[in-house]
Design a protein around this motif. Sequence first.
Motif, PDB file in Angstrom:
ATOM      1  N   PHE A 359      97.170  10.196  -4.448  1.00  7.42           N
ATOM      2  CA  PHE A 359      96.891  12.231  -3.160  1.00  7.42           C
ATOM      3  C   PHE A 359      95.837  11.341  -2.560  1.00  7.42           C
ATOM      4  O   PHE A 359      96.492  11.736  -1.018  1.00  7.42           O
ATOM      5  CB  PHE A 359      96.167  12.698  -4.146  1.00  7.42           C
ATOM      6  N   ALA A 360      94.869  10.227  -2.554  1.00 10.58           N
ATOM      7  CA  ALA A 360      94.109  10.398  -1.126  1.00 10.58           C
ATOM      8  C   ALA A 360      95.150   8.721  -0.568  1.00 10.58           C
ATOM      9  O   ALA A 360      94.403   8.525   0.631  1.00 10.58           O
ATOM     10  CB  ALA A 360      93.192   9.185  -2.480  1.00 10.58           C
ATOM     11  N   THR A 361      96.270   8.396  -1.212  1.00 15.04           N
ATOM     12  CA  THR A 361      96.491   7.174   0.083  1.00 15.04           C
ATOM     13  C   THR A 361      97.397   7.669   1.462  1.00 15.04           C
ATOM     14  O   THR A 361      96.074   7.179   2.339  1.00 15.04           O
ATOM     15  CB  THR A 361      97.777   6.925  -0.577  1.00 15.04           C
ATOM     16  N   PRO A 362      97.389   8.699   1.734  1.00 12.79           N
ATOM     17  CA  PRO A 362      97.668   9.393   3.749  1.00 12.79           C
ATOM     18  C   PRO A 362      96.051   9.884   3.997  1.00 12.79           C
ATOM     19  O   PRO A 362      95.936   9.209   5.278  1.00 12.79           O
ATOM     20  CB  PRO A 362      98.456  10.380   3.132  1.00 12.79           C
ATOM     21  N   ILE A 363      94.743  10.617   2.698  1.00 12.44           N
ATOM     22  CA  ILE A 363      93.965  10.548   3.752  1.00 12.44           C
ATOM     23  C   ILE A 363      93.087   9.150   4.268  1.00 12.44           C
ATOM     24  O   ILE A 363      92.883   8.588   5.147  1.00 12.44           O
ATOM     25  CB  ILE A 363      93.186  10.662   2.511  1.00 12.44           C
ATOM     26  N   GLY A 366      95.196   7.379   6.976  1.00  9.17           N
ATOM     27  CA  GLY A 366      94.892   7.848   7.923  1.00  9.17           C
ATOM     28  C   GLY A 366      93.456   7.633   8.713  1.00  9.17           C
ATOM     29  O   GLY A 366      93.045   7.717   9.822  1.00  9.17           O
ATOM     30  N   GLY A 367      92.374   7.719   7.788  1.00  8.94           N
ATOM     31  CA  GLY A 367      91.075   7.740   8.756  1.00  8.94           C
ATOM     32  C   GLY A 367      91.242   6.148   9.052  1.00  8.94           C
ATOM     33  O   GLY A 367      90.424   5.963  10.461  1.00  8.94           O
ATOM     34  N   ILE A 368      91.536   4.961   8.667  1.00  4.84           N
ATOM     35  CA  ILE A 368      91.902   4.207   8.537  1.00  4.84           C
ATOM     36  C   ILE A 368      92.159   3.848  10.066  1.00  4.84           C
ATOM     37  O   ILE A 368      92.461   3.135  11.237  1.00  4.84           O
ATOM     38  CB  ILE A 368      92.074   3.327   7.404  1.00  4.84           C
ATOM     39  N   THR A 369      93.566   4.155  10.225  1.00  2.00           N
ATOM     40  CA  THR A 369      94.119   4.481  11.799  1.00  2.00           C
ATOM     41  C   THR A 369      93.343   4.940  12.498  1.00  2.00           C
ATOM     42  O   THR A 369      93.914   5.100  13.863  1.00  2.00           O
ATOM     43  CB  THR A 369      95.414   5.298  10.983  1.00  2.00           C
ATOM     44  N   ALA A 370      92.482   5.997  12.604  1.00  3.72           N
ATOM     45  CA  ALA A 370      92.037   6.547  13.408  1.00  3.72           C
ATOM     46  C   ALA A 370      90.581   5.836  14.211  1.00  3.72           C
ATOM     47  O   ALA A 370      90.777   5.967  15.275  1.00  3.72           O
ATOM     48  CB  ALA A 370      91.623   8.033  12.989  1.00  3.72           C
ATOM     49  N   SER A 374      96.055   1.216  14.784  1.00  4.24           N
ATOM     50  CA  SER A 374      97.312   0.864  14.668  1.00  4.24           C
ATOM     51  C   SER A 374      97.415   0.873  13.370  1.00  4.24           C
ATOM     52  O   SER A 374      96.236   0.345  12.973  1.00  4.24           O
ATOM     53  CB  SER A 374      96.796  -0.165  15.288  1.00  4.24           C
ATOM     54  N   LEU A 375      98.282   1.229  13.444  1.00  8.05           N
ATOM     55  CA  LEU A 375      98.821   1.621  11.669  1.00  8.05           C
ATOM     56  C   LEU A 375      98.782   0.357  11.080  1.00  8.05           C
ATOM     57  O   LEU A 375      98.609  -0.413  10.195  1.00  8.05           O
ATOM     58  CB  LEU A 375     100.583   1.958  11.595  1.00  8.05           C
ATOM     59  N   PRO A 376      99.664  -0.720  11.981  1.00  2.26           N
ATOM     60  CA  PRO A 376      99.806  -1.881  11.091  1.00  2.26           C
ATOM     61  C   PRO A 376      98.482  -3.132  10.879  1.00  2.26           C
ATOM     62  O   PRO A 376      98.545  -3.647   9.965  1.00  2.26           O
ATOM     63  CB  PRO A 376     100.691  -2.554  12.112  1.00  2.26           C
ATOM     64  N   VAL A 377      97.410  -2.466  11.687  1.00  2.00           N
ATOM     65  CA  VAL A 377      96.100  -3.175  11.647  1.00  2.00           C
ATOM     66  C   VAL A 377      96.060  -2.095  10.247  1.00  2.00           C
ATOM     67  O   VAL A 377      95.320  -3.006   9.476  1.00  2.00           O
ATOM     68  CB  VAL A 377      95.391  -2.567  12.665  1.00  2.00           C
ATOM     69  N   VAL A 379      97.194  -1.116   8.341  1.00  2.00           N
ATOM     70  CA  VAL A 379      97.767  -1.521   6.540  1.00  2.00           C
ATOM     71  C   VAL A 379      97.421  -2.830   6.178  1.00  2.00           C
ATOM     72  O   VAL A 379      96.788  -3.612   4.800  1.00  2.00           O
ATOM     73  CB  VAL A 379      99.295  -2.380   6.522  1.00  2.00           C
ATOM     74  N   GLY A 380      96.947  -3.915   7.068  1.00  2.00           N
ATOM     75  CA  GLY A 380      96.284  -5.539   7.222  1.00  2.00           C
ATOM     76  C   GLY A 380      95.251  -5.010   6.229  1.00  2.00           C
ATOM     77  O   GLY A 380      95.171  -6.097   5.492  1.00  2.00           O
ATOM     78  N   VAL A 381      94.336  -4.146   6.841  1.00  2.00           N
ATOM     79  CA  VAL A 381      92.921  -4.175   6.148  1.00  2.00           C
ATOM     80  C   VAL A 381      92.545  -3.518   4.680  1.00  2.00           C
ATOM     81  O   VAL A 381      91.811  -3.736   4.062  1.00  2.00           O
ATOM     82  CB  VAL A 381      92.324  -3.151   7.072  1.00  2.00           C
ATOM     83  N   VAL A 382      94.036  -2.903   4.485  1.00  2.00           N
ATOM     84  CA  VAL A 382      93.924  -3.037   3.153  1.00  2.00           C
ATOM     85  C   VAL A 382      94.505  -3.843   2.506  1.00  2.00           C
ATOM     86  O   VAL A 382      94.063  -3.996   1.308  1.00  2.00           O
ATOM     87  CB  VAL A 382      95.552  -0.853   2.954  1.00  2.00           C
ATOM     88  N   GLY A 383      94.970  -4.920   2.966  1.00  2.00           N
ATOM     89  CA  GLY A 383      95.838  -6.103   2.600  1.00  2.00           C
ATOM     90  C   GLY A 383      94.623  -6.580   1.901  1.00  2.00           C
ATOM     91  O   GLY A 383      94.595  -7.698   1.173  1.00  2.00           O
ATOM     92  N   ILE A 384      93.662  -7.284   2.801  1.00  2.00           N
ATOM     93  CA  ILE A 384      92.415  -7.468   2.983  1.00  2.00           C
ATOM     94  C   ILE A 384      91.917  -7.061   1.816  1.00  2.00           C
ATOM     95  O   ILE A 384      91.604  -7.837   0.718  1.00  2.00           O
ATOM     96  CB  ILE A 384      91.077  -7.547   4.234  1.00  2.00           C
ATOM     97  N   ALA A 385      91.271  -5.946   1.244  1.00  2.00           N
ATOM     98  CA  ALA A 385      90.628  -5.078   0.419  1.00  2.00           C
ATOM     99  C   ALA A 385      91.576  -5.242  -0.819  1.00  2.00           C
ATOM    100  O   ALA A 385      90.409  -5.654  -2.210  1.00  2.00           O
ATOM    101  CB  ALA A 385      90.572  -3.471   0.075  1.00  2.00           C
ATOM    102  N   ALA A 386      92.383  -5.415  -1.467  1.00  3.40           N
ATOM    103  CA  ALA A 386      93.008  -5.856  -1.694  1.00  3.40           C
ATOM    104  C   ALA A 386      93.210  -7.374  -2.516  1.00  3.40           C
ATOM    105  O   ALA A 386      92.947  -7.716  -3.811  1.00  3.40           O
ATOM    106  CB  ALA A 386      94.559  -5.338  -1.603  1.00  3.40           C
ATOM    107  N   ALA A 387      92.997  -7.900  -1.285  1.00  6.59           N
ATOM    108  CA  ALA A 387      92.947  -9.618  -2.278  1.00  6.59           C
ATOM    109  C   ALA A 387      91.256  -9.138  -2.567  1.00  6.59           C
ATOM    110  O   ALA A 387      91.214  -9.747  -3.732  1.00  6.59           O
ATOM    111  CB  ALA A 387      93.243 -10.518  -0.199  1.00  6.59           C
ATOM    112  N   VAL A 388      90.223  -8.692  -2.063  1.00  6.14           N
ATOM    113  CA  VAL A 388      88.965  -9.028  -2.449  1.00  6.14           C
ATOM    114  C   VAL A 388      89.066  -8.374  -3.657  1.00  6.14           C
ATOM    115  O   VAL A 388      88.442  -8.721  -5.246  1.00  6.14           O
ATOM    116  CB  VAL A 388      88.322  -7.230  -1.547  1.00  6.14           C
ATOM    117  N   VAL A 389      89.967  -6.665  -4.334  1.00  6.93           N
ATOM    118  CA  VAL A 389      89.448  -6.252  -5.497  1.00  6.93           C
ATOM    119  C   VAL A 389      90.023  -7.320  -6.445  1.00  6.93           C
ATOM    120  O   VAL A 389      89.737  -7.115  -7.291  1.00  6.93           O
ATOM    121  CB  VAL A 389      90.349  -5.126  -5.198  1.00  6.93           C
ATOM    122  N   GLY A 390      91.818  -7.946  -5.994  1.00  5.23           N
ATOM    123  CA  GLY A 390      91.942  -8.666  -7.190  1.00  5.23           C
ATOM    124  C   GLY A 390      91.141 -10.027  -7.104  1.00  5.23           C
ATOM    125  O   GLY A 390      90.784 -10.003  -8.889  1.00  5.23           O
ATOM    126  N   VAL A 391      89.954 -10.355  -6.202  1.00  7.37           N
ATOM    127  CA  VAL A 391      89.217 -11.670  -6.501  1.00  7.37           C
ATOM    128  C   VAL A 391      88.693 -11.055  -7.143  1.00  7.37           C
ATOM    129  O   VAL A 391      87.486 -11.720  -8.592  1.00  7.37           O
ATOM    130  CB  VAL A 391      88.079 -12.273  -5.471  1.00  7.37           C
TER     131      VAL A 391
END
Length: 414
Positions: A359-363, A366-370, A374-377, A379-391
């Motif tokens: 449910f929180a995903t589009p919110i 949207g906040g990060i894009t604002a 840039s939407l690609p940027v 998505v990249g920020v989310v990717g970096i967060a995923a890497a951090v959480v994985g570690v």
Amino acid sequence: MTDIPVPPSTRSRTPGPWQAALLLAGSCMPVMGSVLITPVLPQLSAHFGDAPGADILVPMIVAIPALMIAIFAPFAGQIVDRLGRKTLLIVAMLAYAVAGTVPAWLDSLGGILVSRAFVGVFEAAIMTVCTTLIVDYFHEARRRNRYLGLQTVATTLGATVFIAVGGAVGSAGWHAPFWIYAIAIPIAVLMIVSIWEPARSDSTDSHAVVGERAAVPWRAIALPLVVSLFGGFTFYVMIIETSYLVVGTGVAPTDTATIGLVAAIASLATAAGALLFPRLARRGSQQLVPTAFALQAVGMIIVWLTPAFAGVLIGAVIASFGSGILLPSLVTWALARTRFEDRGRVTGWWTAAFFFGQFATPIIVGGITAATGSLPVSVGVVGIAAAVVGVVVLLGTRASRTRAAAPLESEPLV
């Protein structure tokens, strides 16, 4: 924790592929609730365009069931553990069919939103019971991992099918797709004759000691729940944003064939990851969850650094493959060591965490894009967060194995 000593004969019925198929079909109902009507959202926007707040309320027709699942899944888990599995499942399936079809004869935006909220409540019960029963029925690790992986495959491919069906039926008007929710009725009838209430004295399952109050094992599930909340978010990022990313590469918004092709390829990649999960499960969730986050991170960072069509396609495939491994890994991590008496509540809390992330995903995006523009940027920020959480997960699970074992933590993590 010690198991209740009971005779082996207490298990009189053996579940098989037919019971698994019905539970997988039930698991698809919450997915259908989310995606079936997405193709007719433009029609709904046009029809209710003059209604106050329509720009926000029409998208909520799709989003509100996920929020209701997040809120009510823990309550469903309480009912499962106290009153049983089967009755709640059958009632929820039939009520889901009624609530889902109500908008087919409504012409009120408020009424539709209320009915969609009820759909989410019943989806919370359906998802909680179906997942609980999969673990109840299939104790042997290999079979359990197989069906939990197939649960992700079924829901992922089901989402693709439901979108296509919703689009085709929606050509008859925006009311038409809501009739498809009635499919839950024949599935419920089959469940009545084929699904049974697991025996509380089943010697093949894990049980609390007689007289013990089976409390939710918060110490054991706290980390899996927090990670599942984040995992629900990362899982849906590419599902929600891929079409916008494709359009951002220069593909015309009206080129639905190309957009749909990319989305379908990404969906197949998710299914492929889930199909591979049973083969990888022996490595344990302490390895698979970080690996899945790493794959998501690689795919999302590719989208960021190579925002052309090829980059979006490759990145979506890699990230979606990681998502296919992630979902069953998270379920297994949270539920594999649960006892019969607390399994419903743990499943409910896990379902709530994952769907609140959805449910929180589009919110959040949207906040990060604002903020980034840039939407690609984003998505990249989310990717970096995923890497951090994985570690963090990798380090956290290693540290947890060095602590004194709690009752439910004494069994191996699978």
